[in-house]
Scaffold this active site. Structure first.
Site, PDB file in Angstrom:
ATOM      1  N   ASN A   9       0.894  -1.120  -0.036  1.00 58.50           N
ATOM      2  CA  ASN A   9       0.004   0.050  -0.035  1.00 58.50           C
ATOM      3  C   ASN A   9       0.949   1.232   0.022  1.00 58.50           C
ATOM      4  OD1 ASN A   9      -1.838   1.885   0.589  1.00 58.50           O
ATOM      5  ND2 ASN A   9      -2.512   1.119   2.461  1.00 58.50           N
ATOM      6  N   TRP A  10       0.646   1.918  -1.207  1.00 57.08           N
ATOM      7  CA  TRP A  10       1.865   3.024  -1.362  1.00 57.08           C
ATOM      8  C   TRP A  10       1.228   4.305  -0.804  1.00 57.08           C
ATOM      9  CZ3 TRP A  10       4.118   1.634  -6.731  1.00 57.08           C
ATOM     10  CH2 TRP A  10       4.929   0.531  -6.482  1.00 57.08           C
ATOM     11  N   LYS A  11       0.005   4.438  -0.504  1.00 58.51           N
ATOM     12  CA  LYS A  11      -0.677   5.397   0.157  1.00 58.51           C
ATOM     13  C   LYS A  11      -0.437   6.718  -0.649  1.00 58.51           C
ATOM     14  CE  LYS A  11      -0.553   3.114   4.657  1.00 58.51           C
ATOM     15  NZ  LYS A  11      -0.484   3.370   5.961  1.00 58.51           N
ATOM     16  N   HIS A  96     -10.065   1.245   3.956  1.00 64.45           N
ATOM     17  CA  HIS A  96      -8.706   1.250   4.918  1.00 64.45           C
ATOM     18  C   HIS A  96      -9.078   2.241   6.032  1.00 64.45           C
ATOM     19  CE1 HIS A  96      -4.760   2.213   6.059  1.00 64.45           C
ATOM     20  NE2 HIS A  96      -4.316   1.313   5.599  1.00 64.45           N
ATOM     21  N   GLU A  98      -7.509   4.491   7.332  1.00 68.70           N
ATOM     22  CA  GLU A  98      -7.472   5.906   7.183  1.00 68.70           C
ATOM     23  C   GLU A  98      -8.420   6.743   6.505  1.00 68.70           C
ATOM     24  OE1 GLU A  98      -3.691   5.750   5.179  1.00 68.70           O
ATOM     25  OE2 GLU A  98      -2.612   5.026   7.185  1.00 68.70           O
ATOM     26  N   GLU A 168      -6.244  -5.264  10.114  1.00 68.73           N
ATOM     27  CA  GLU A 168      -5.299  -4.038  10.305  1.00 68.73           C
ATOM     28  C   GLU A 168      -5.567  -3.348  11.662  1.00 68.73           C
ATOM     29  OE1 GLU A 168      -2.958  -2.643   6.510  1.00 68.73           O
ATOM     30  OE2 GLU A 168      -4.612  -1.460   6.536  1.00 68.73           O
ATOM     31  N   GLY A 174       1.522   1.985  10.736  1.00 65.59           N
ATOM     32  CA  GLY A 174       2.543   3.045  10.795  1.00 65.59           C
ATOM     33  C   GLY A 174       3.217   3.282  12.080  1.00 65.59           C
ATOM     34  N   SER A 216       2.524  -2.499  10.170  1.00 62.79           N
ATOM     35  CA  SER A 216       4.038  -2.513  10.648  1.00 62.79           C
ATOM     36  C   SER A 216       4.697  -3.770  10.280  1.00 62.79           C
ATOM     37  CB  SER A 216       4.323  -2.115  12.095  1.00 62.79           C
ATOM     38  OG  SER A 216       3.941  -0.577  12.311  1.00 62.79           O
ATOM     39  N   GLY A 237       2.346  -1.072   4.313  1.00 63.84           N
ATOM     40  CA  GLY A 237       2.632   0.147   3.985  1.00 63.84           C
ATOM     41  C   GLY A 237       4.185   0.520   3.739  1.00 63.84           C
ATOM     42  N   GLY A 238       4.456   1.073   4.969  1.00 63.19           N
ATOM     43  CA  GLY A 238       6.015   1.833   5.127  1.00 63.19           C
ATOM     44  C   GLY A 238       6.995   0.846   4.264  1.00 63.19           C
TER      45      GLY A 238
HETATM   46  P1  PGA Z   1       2.331   0.189   7.631  1.00 62.03           P
HETATM   47  O1  PGA Z   1       0.876   0.261   6.747  1.00 62.03           O
HETATM   48  O2  PGA Z   1       2.791  -1.220   7.147  1.00 62.03           O
HETATM   49  O3  PGA Z   1       3.225   1.452   7.446  1.00 62.03           O
HETATM   50  O4  PGA Z   1       1.855  -0.035   9.184  1.00 62.03           O
HETATM   51  C1  PGA Z   1       0.063  -0.593   6.453  1.00 62.03           C
HETATM   52  C2  PGA Z   1      -1.135  -0.096   5.822  1.00 62.03           C
HETATM   53  O5  PGA Z   1      -1.879   0.884   6.383  1.00 62.03           O
HETATM   54  O6  PGA Z   1      -1.714  -0.853   4.916  1.00 62.03           O
END
Ligand code: PGA
Length: 250
Positions: A9-11, A96, A98, A168, A174, A216, A237-238
């Site tokens: 997930n490159w957000k 998601h 967010e 999640e 994050g 994470s 994500g990260g």
């Molecule tokens: P993260 O993000 O790996 O940076 O915790 C995961 C996500 O939001 O899909």
């Protein structure tokens, strides 16, 4: 047998230059490491067309981070599944945290998106998870149950094979705080049981639904997490936003 999946997930984190370089690097270097895993990346909508062009004819699939559940229509600012299909894109994230937290997306709206996507041949990845406050109040299973019932209720069993779930926990996204393999496994087993309860004879549907863990995930915890019986992959994500840390997940 459920496949093992790594989804990146490159957000809204990457510039165009970074997204294109990352896609090019994955196209070159991922095939030799992939083994029997599946890989999907979710670039920001503005980079979807160019990333999809780079990854065409590669084993890395491309998905959208969001869609609006409607055919081509007047809907300013949104992206529709028909537009994605034209680019050969067949995956989309839904719900998601967010988007739930900052854009107030509800599980009921997610249900419309998931059902529209799955009916139109897409694979929808439905994200669920509790906040820290909810976990500390002992409400994790209540929250997950509501998200599953509202988000996946009334989806016909014949299109359910095109649905994946991502657990999640919001407190792990994050933050560098990862759920322990036991905590994640417990939640995944619960989600699978809830899916099973959506249908008469739902066990076989639940048993074939991939459930990814997100929050994470990195090279140093991915193996143990994916080794849990109900964890079928990671939504990352990260660590998916740089070539080296993405490759290290495989
Ligand atoms: P993260 O993000 O790996 O940076 O915790 C995961 C996500 O939001 O899909």
């Amino acid at each position: 047998m459920r496949p093992k999946i790594i989804a990146g997930n490159w957000k809204m984190n990457l510039s165009e230059k970074e997204a294109l370089a990352l896609a090019t690097g994955l196209k070159e270097k991922l095939p030799s490491r992939l083994g029997d895993k599946k890989a999907v990346v979710f670039p920001s909508s503005i980079h979807l067309a160019s990333v999809a062009r780079i990854l065409e004819n590669s084993p890395v699939s491309v998905g959208a981070q969001n869609i609006y559940p409607s055919p081509l229509t007047a809907m300013t600012g949104e992206t529709g599944p028909d537009q994605l299909s034209e680019l050969g894109i067949g995956f989309a994230l839904v719900g998601h945290s967010e988007r739930r937290q900052f854009l107030k997306e509800t599980s009921v709206f997610c249900n419309q998106k998931i059902s529209y996507l799955a009916k139109n041949g897409f694979t929808a990845i439905y994200c669920v998870g509790e906040t820290l406050e909810e976990r500390e109040a002992g409400k994790t299973f209540e929250v997950l149950s509501k998200q599953i019932q509202e988000g996946l209720g009334s989806i016909p069993s014949d299109i359910f094979p095109r649905i994946w779930v991502a657990y999640e926990p919001v407190w792990a996204i994050g933050t560098g705080k990862v759920a322990s393999p036991a905590q994640a496994q417990e939640a995944h087993a619960f989600i699978r049981k809830e899916i099973s309860g959506l249908f008469q004879n739902g066990k076989s549907i639940a048993d074939t639904t991939p459930i990814l863990y997100g929050g994470s995930v990195k090279a140093d915890n991915v193996k143990e997490l994916l080794g849990q019986p109900d964890i079928d992959g990671g939504l990352v994500g990260g660590a998916s936003q740089k070539l080296d840390s993405f490759l290290a997940l495989f």
